[in-house]
Design a protein around this motif. Sequence first.
Motif, short mmCIF file in Angstrom:
data_model
loop_
_atom_site.label_atom_id
_atom_site.label_comp_id
_atom_site.label_asym_id
_atom_site.label_seq_id
_atom_site.Cartn_x
_atom_site.Cartn_y
_atom_site.Cartn_z
N ILE A 8 0.78 -1.36 0.10
CA ILE A 8 0.18 -0.04 0.12
C ILE A 8 0.82 1.36 0.06
O ILE A 8 2.00 1.26 0.60
N HIS A 12 -2.67 5.70 2.52
CA HIS A 12 -3.49 4.54 2.92
C HIS A 12 -3.67 4.85 4.39
O HIS A 12 -2.63 4.74 5.07
N ASN A 67 -1.04 -4.03 4.19
CA ASN A 67 -2.45 -3.58 4.70
C ASN A 67 -2.52 -4.76 5.84
O ASN A 67 -3.85 -5.25 5.93
N SER A 111 6.68 2.10 0.36
CA SER A 111 5.19 2.75 0.26
C SER A 111 5.34 4.17 -0.25
O SER A 111 4.16 4.60 -0.13
#
Length: 192
Positions: A8, A12, A67, A111
């Motif tokens: 992700i 997020h 996640n 990320s």
Amino acid sequence: MITLTDIIRDGHPTLRKKADELHFPLSEQQLQLASDLVTYVKMSQDPVLAEEHNLRPGIGLAAPQVNHSVRMFALHLTENDELLSRIFINPKIKSHSVEKTYITTGEGCLSVDEDIEGLVPRYARISISAFDETGKEFSMRLKGLKGIAFQHEMDHLNGIMFYDHINQENPYASVPNSIPYERHSAKENLES
């Protein structure tokens, strides 16, 4: 297998949550996640496998980055001919030096797609404890790139991004009481 599409990106909400402690014995899914995190960082450093599977090279990967808001991350790096390749579950920093360190070229993150310039102060030396996949506790002392990478991944478990540590007014402001860490090879120029 984890691929780049599973990681992700900045913004997020999971990346800003404090991850939950894990309880032993781990579930089959949690054991698979541990294996997948280690596999990603190992494979991502092999140029042939990285290209074949579209993996961005990294030395560390935390569960929240895929996640899963649990306290688990993997590191795979060699420094001074010593390999550190393992999973860390429910890790803790038990003690740390007053002295700081930072990577002179800054840090990156799997990320975060853009380069964010600036010095990221870290503790120069840390003593840590964590658990392996079987629930066995272990302790280590880390410094240099290993210590920096551990702290970077630990931040992911606490909803902190590396750039949160950068001085916003002056990204390259000197870091008091610190020893700069110079990367010595292209292999060290990886993200976590």
